[in-house]
Design a protein around this motif. Structure first.
Motif, PDB file in Angstrom:
ATOM      1  N   SER A 128      51.059  31.088  74.569  1.00 17.03           N
ATOM      2  CA  SER A 128      51.237  32.158  75.560  1.00 17.03           C
ATOM      3  C   SER A 128      51.924  31.645  76.820  1.00 17.03           C
ATOM      4  O   SER A 128      52.640  32.399  77.497  1.00 17.03           O
ATOM      5  N   LEU A 129      51.729  30.384  77.144  1.00 11.51           N
ATOM      6  CA  LEU A 129      52.291  29.836  78.380  1.00 11.51           C
ATOM      7  C   LEU A 129      53.809  29.729  78.314  1.00 11.51           C
ATOM      8  O   LEU A 129      54.503  29.990  79.311  1.00 11.51           O
ATOM      9  N   PHE A 130      54.354  29.365  77.157  1.00 10.25           N
ATOM     10  CA  PHE A 130      55.792  29.109  77.072  1.00 10.25           C
ATOM     11  C   PHE A 130      56.563  30.236  76.401  1.00 10.25           C
ATOM     12  O   PHE A 130      57.792  30.188  76.358  1.00 10.25           O
ATOM     13  N   LYS A 133      55.148  34.604  80.067  1.00 14.97           N
ATOM     14  CA  LYS A 133      54.210  34.253  81.132  1.00 14.97           C
ATOM     15  C   LYS A 133      53.172  35.347  81.364  1.00 14.97           C
ATOM     16  O   LYS A 133      52.010  35.050  81.664  1.00 14.97           O
ATOM     17  N   PHE A 136      50.147  34.928  79.282  1.00 15.33           N
ATOM     18  CA  PHE A 136      49.224  33.898  79.771  1.00 15.33           C
ATOM     19  C   PHE A 136      48.391  34.422  80.935  1.00 15.33           C
ATOM     20  O   PHE A 136      47.204  34.075  81.069  1.00 15.33           O
ATOM     21  N   VAL A 137      48.971  35.254  81.780  1.00 16.95           N
ATOM     22  CA  VAL A 137      48.188  35.883  82.854  1.00 16.95           C
ATOM     23  C   VAL A 137      47.073  36.732  82.259  1.00 16.95           C
ATOM     24  O   VAL A 137      45.936  36.742  82.773  1.00 16.95           O
ATOM     25  N   TYR A 180      49.325  36.515  90.808  1.00 18.22           N
ATOM     26  CA  TYR A 180      50.592  36.262  90.110  1.00 18.22           C
ATOM     27  C   TYR A 180      51.731  37.103  90.692  1.00 18.22           C
ATOM     28  O   TYR A 180      52.867  36.636  90.824  1.00 18.22           O
ATOM     29  N   ALA A 232      47.331  31.279  88.221  1.00 18.42           N
ATOM     30  CA  ALA A 232      48.381  32.288  88.138  1.00 18.42           C
ATOM     31  C   ALA A 232      49.462  32.047  89.175  1.00 18.42           C
ATOM     32  O   ALA A 232      50.657  32.273  88.906  1.00 18.42           O
ATOM     33  N   LEU A 235      51.997  29.534  88.153  1.00 21.64           N
ATOM     34  CA  LEU A 235      52.914  30.037  87.140  1.00 21.64           C
ATOM     35  C   LEU A 235      54.145  30.714  87.733  1.00 21.64           C
ATOM     36  O   LEU A 235      55.166  30.873  87.046  1.00 21.64           O
ATOM     37  N   THR A 236      54.097  31.103  88.996  1.00 19.21           N
ATOM     38  CA  THR A 236      55.218  31.837  89.596  1.00 19.21           C
ATOM     39  C   THR A 236      56.405  30.950  89.926  1.00 19.21           C
ATOM     40  O   THR A 236      57.513  31.465  90.170  1.00 19.21           O
ATOM     41  N   GLY A 240      56.962  26.816  86.493  1.00 19.34           N
ATOM     42  CA  GLY A 240      55.544  27.157  86.537  1.00 19.34           C
ATOM     43  C   GLY A 240      54.795  26.810  85.258  1.00 19.34           C
ATOM     44  O   GLY A 240      53.633  26.361  85.312  1.00 19.34           O
ATOM     45  N   SER A 241      55.445  26.998  84.111  1.00 21.13           N
ATOM     46  CA  SER A 241      54.768  26.671  82.859  1.00 21.13           C
ATOM     47  C   SER A 241      54.424  25.188  82.792  1.00 21.13           C
ATOM     48  O   SER A 241      53.334  24.801  82.324  1.00 21.13           O
TER      49      SER A 241
END
Length: 375
Positions: A128-130, A133, A136-137, A180, A232, A235-236, A240-241
């Motif tokens: 989910s992270l890559f 985004k 992942f949130v 986020y 979160a 991640l912005t 961020g990932s």
């Protein structure tokens, strides 16, 4: 004087020679003794017919020694006959005692289940992270809601503290999304509104316990969702990932180093009143592992990062992760529980996995902003 010259008087519990008068200070023997006085006489134990050697002087001393116990329920210790071996002899003080068998160290959990669950969670998080985004949130928001449910449930069960779950769950998820979308300002605004919602929601119930319930609710809002908003906010950034991955890797490596080194070499307790399993050697292992991983991550994963920044980042992560683990251990000790939940086999509940992540998130976010900026 032979043995036949001795005669017992059961009424007086007294032994003495028959051809002499009663020993001075002892009650007279024989049936002619006054029955009224006999009732007031203290009962004496009947001892074996073995005269003490040494003549009349020893007879007097024997009468004094055999005067009987002070109370009826007292029993004088039995004296063995000459040449008799005691049935239960006391062990010699210098007798060698067998050494206790060494106990094998145990991990205390099902390692197979713990590793399997950890790998599965890691796969979901990385995917989910890559990929997207926003997904992942959503994973963060779900983890926050489950963590809030576990904490409020344990508070109610163990302490009869009824922190309102509905406003905490809705406000917690909104906090993560606001962090986020709007950064720190959005996170703080959502935190304030969640606290206000907790105060108002609790007003619909009885006034008894209002203060402790809303206090626990505000604490829960800060401890779980607000600290999670810093993940979160990481991640912005453009990278961020990779920042979030660095945060997760360093925290996991710190916990792994503490466990491995502490389990193998740990002898000095770090905080025995809070978490007896944690050792100073384990803390050193956490610092060493995290600093090494931090140097590698900052050098190869973070834009404009440097290895020396990774050393400082790893040190900070090891300290904050350990403090976070001790903090939740303190909460669980106060509640009298081992785990916050049973959702994750081999791990406990969601909160048992978030304990070191939550306080580490703002530390990593702040240091990364200082080292390489927020964008």
């Amino acid at each position: 004087m032979n043995d036949s010259s001795w005669r017992a008087s059961p009424q007086a519990g007294y032994w003495g020679p028959s051809d002499q008068g009663p020993v001075q200070g002892a009650a007279p023997a024989g049936p002619a003794y006054d029955a009224h006085n006999a009732q007031q006489t203290r009962p004496m134990p009947i001892v074996p017919d073995v005269p003490e050697p040494g003549g009349d002087q020893d007879v007097d001393q024997g009468a004094a020694r055999l005067s009987g116990p002070l109370f009826r329920d007292e029993t004088p210790p039995a004296r063995p006959h000459p040449g008799e071996v005691p049935q239960n002899p006391e062990p010699m003080p210098d007798a060698p005692q067998p050494a206790p068998a060494p106990q094998k160290k145990s991990a205390g959990r099902d390692l197979g289940a713990a590793i399997g669950v950890g790998v599965g969670l890691g796969a979901v998080i990385v995917a989910s992270l890559f990929i997207v985004k926003a997904v992942f949130v959503g994973v963060i928001a779900v983890a926050v809601v489950v963590g809030v449910w576990e904490l409020t449930k344990r508070l109610q069960e163990r302490k009869d503290i009824r922190a309102p779950f509905v406003p905490l769950a809705i406000g917690g998820a909104a906090m993560v999304v606001a962090g986020y979308a709007r950064g720190a300002e959005g996170a703080w605004a959502a935190m304030a509104l969640t606290a206000l919602a907790v105060l108002v929601w609790r007003m619909t119930e009885r006034p008894e316990g209002y203060l402790k319930d809303v206090t626990a609710g505000v604490f829960t809002a800060f401890y779980v969702p607000f600290l999670a908003t810093f993940v979160a906010m990481m991640l912005t950034a453009d990278d961020g990932s990779w920042r979030v991955l660095t945060f997760l890797v360093l925290t996991v490596v710190s916990d792994t180093g503490a466990y491995a080194v502490g389990w193998r070499f740990g002898t000095h307790k770090l905080a025995p009143r809070i978490s007896p399993g944690k050792t100073r050697e384990g803390l050193l292992g956490a610092i060493g592992f995290a600093m090494a991983a931090g140097a590698l991550c900052m050098q190869f994963l973070i834009d404009d990062g440097s290895w020396w920044q990774g050393l400082l980042l790893g040190l900070a992560v090891a300290v904050s992760a350990t403090l976070g683990d001790l903090g939740e251990s303190m909460i669980k000790r106060d509640l009298g529980i081992k785990d916050m939940g049973t959702l994750l086999p081999g791990h406990g509940g969601i909160m048992d996995r978030l304990d070191s992540l939550l306080p580490t998130a703002p530390v990593v976010w702040l240091l990364l902003v200082i080292f390489v900026g927020s964008s």
